[in-house]
Each structure stands twice: as structure tokens, then as C-alpha cells.
Design an enzyme around this catalytic site. Structure first.
Site, PDB file in Angstrom:
ATOM      1  N   HIS A  34       0.852  -1.187   0.000  1.00  0.00           N
ATOM      2  CA  HIS A  34       0.000   0.000   0.000  1.00  0.00           C
ATOM      3  C   HIS A  34       0.890   1.240   0.000  1.00  0.00           C
ATOM      4  O   HIS A  34       2.023   1.214   0.484  1.00  0.00           O
ATOM      5  CB  HIS A  34      -0.878   0.028   1.247  1.00  0.00           C
ATOM      6  CG  HIS A  34      -2.003  -0.950   1.213  1.00  0.00           C
ATOM      7  ND1 HIS A  34      -3.197  -0.708   1.841  1.00  0.00           N
ATOM      8  CD2 HIS A  34      -2.139  -2.166   0.631  1.00  0.00           C
ATOM      9  CE1 HIS A  34      -4.012  -1.731   1.651  1.00  0.00           C
ATOM     10  NE2 HIS A  34      -3.382  -2.629   0.931  1.00  0.00           N
ATOM     11  N   GLU A  53       0.773   3.935   1.797  1.00  0.00           N
ATOM     12  CA  GLU A  53       1.165   4.391   3.130  1.00  0.00           C
ATOM     13  C   GLU A  53       2.283   3.544   3.719  1.00  0.00           C
ATOM     14  O   GLU A  53       3.219   4.076   4.320  1.00  0.00           O
ATOM     15  CB  GLU A  53      -0.037   4.349   4.094  1.00  0.00           C
ATOM     16  CG  GLU A  53      -1.217   5.170   3.638  1.00  0.00           C
ATOM     17  CD  GLU A  53      -2.250   4.390   2.844  1.00  0.00           C
ATOM     18  OE1 GLU A  53      -3.446   4.696   2.976  1.00  0.00           O
ATOM     19  OE2 GLU A  53      -1.879   3.469   2.085  1.00  0.00           O
ATOM     20  N   CYS A  71      -2.998   0.066   7.294  1.00  0.00           N
ATOM     21  CA  CYS A  71      -2.214   1.298   7.187  1.00  0.00           C
ATOM     22  C   CYS A  71      -2.447   2.210   8.385  1.00  0.00           C
ATOM     23  O   CYS A  71      -1.503   2.810   8.904  1.00  0.00           O
ATOM     24  CB  CYS A  71      -2.532   2.011   5.879  1.00  0.00           C
ATOM     25  SG  CYS A  71      -2.014   1.042   4.438  1.00  0.00           S
TER      26      CYS A  71
END
Length: 182
Positions: free
Chosen positions: A59, A61, A92
Site C-alpha cells: 500500500h 502508506e 495502514c
């Protein structure tokens, strides 16, 4: 949670996060981008690469957090602000709490996975040993637009693939195939 008190600084860094989202879009990934800021300077960037890297952990993040930790030489990111085009998911948001990030600025909410106030509010849960300040809605239209472009193209691609599969299924079987000589 602060619903959209946009400052020039927030808009400037969210534009940089949007550039990261465009990189994900170019790879055919869900276009989410993030930048980490410390003392008014970008110290890390990230964008979604789940399909490209074939891992759930890729991801925007998480990538950004990993790079920022390397840059500051510590797992604690106190004093940092993360700018992200889409509200963080539970993974996240948990990583943001664990890394002690002070502030998270979000472009748009995520009604299906948002854990910064939409479905859950992990970032500001007082039962945890750390909470982050949250601002949501910075450059929201631009953040929504990049997501809409991706999903519109995905729907068109899926529709075309479905049409091609239907056409292939409707093709007459040739005599060679029927006789088993293919």
C-alpha cells in the site's frame, strides 16, 4: 477529526501525493499516493503496488512509512505528517499509529475500507498509546477524480473482456476440433 481545513501547505503536499497516485494509475494499480513530510520537507513517497509486487503489504502508506523510517533512522516518525489521497485501511492506520505519526492529511474518505473515521477511527482511538491528528477532504475533488478514472477504465476493460469471452464461446467448433485433431 478536522473536516477540511485546507491550508496552502496541505494543498501543496497533497498535490505531491496525487503525483504518486498517478504513478500507481500508470501501472494499472488502484491510484493511491502518499508523501511523508518532516519539517516542511518531503522525506518519503509511496504509491500502491499490490498487483505489481504481488503482496497485500504494498500500500502507498506502508511504502511511505518504510522509506521515511529509513530516512530518519528510526521506527518512530514523531513530528511527521502523512499526506494520502485515500483514507487509510485498517492495516495502514495501524501502522501509522505504531510509527507515532503526528498528523494524517487525507484527500477523500474510503466508504469500503476507511479506518480514519469512516468505518473505524483507528488513528484517534483513545485506547491506543498514540493518536494522530486527522484532516480529511484536502483536494477531495482531485483525489476522487483519479479514482473515478481508474474504476471507469477498469469497468470498460472488464466489459470488453466479458464481450470477447462471450464471442469466443459462440464461435462454431471446427471439424478438426470435433474430430480431436487439434
Amino acid at each position: 477529526m478536522d473536516n477540511c481545513t485546507q491550508t496552502d501547505t496541505d494543498r501543496r503536499f497533497m498535490k505531491q501525493a496525487l503525483k504518486q497516485a498517478e504513478k500507481a494509475l500508470a501501472l494499472g494499480e488502484v491510484p493511491v499516493g502518499a508523501v511523508m513530510v518532516l519539517d516542511g520537507k518531503v522525506i518519503a513517497r509511496g504509491y500502491n503496488r499490490r498487483n505489481t509486487d504481488r503482496t497485500t503489504l504494498a500500500h502507498a502508506e506502508i511504502s511511505c512509512i518504510r522509506k521515511a523510517c529509513r530516512r530518519v533512522g528510526d521506527w518512530r516518525l514523531e513530528g511527521c505528517t502523512l499526506y494520502c489521497t485515500l483514507e487509510p485501511c485498517q492495516m495502514c492506520a495501524g501502522a501509522l499509529v505504531q510509527s507515532r505519526i503526528d498528523r494524517v492529511v487525507i484527500g477523500t474518505a474510503s466508504p469500503k475500507s476507511g479506518c480514519s473515521g469512516t468505518l473505524l477511527n483507528i488513528l484517534q482511538n483513545e485506547d491506543f498509546n498514540h493518536q494522530a491528528q486527522v484532516t480529511i477532504g484536502v483536494l477531495q475533488e482531485e483525489c476522487v477524480d483519479v479514482l473515478h478514472r481508474f474504476f471507469k477504465a477498469l469497468r470498460a476493460r472488464n466489459k470488453e473482456e466479458k464481450r470477447l469471452r462471450r464471442e469466443a464461446a459462440m464461435q462454431p467448433i471446427s471439424a478438426e476440433t470435433e474430430n480431436g485433431s487439434d
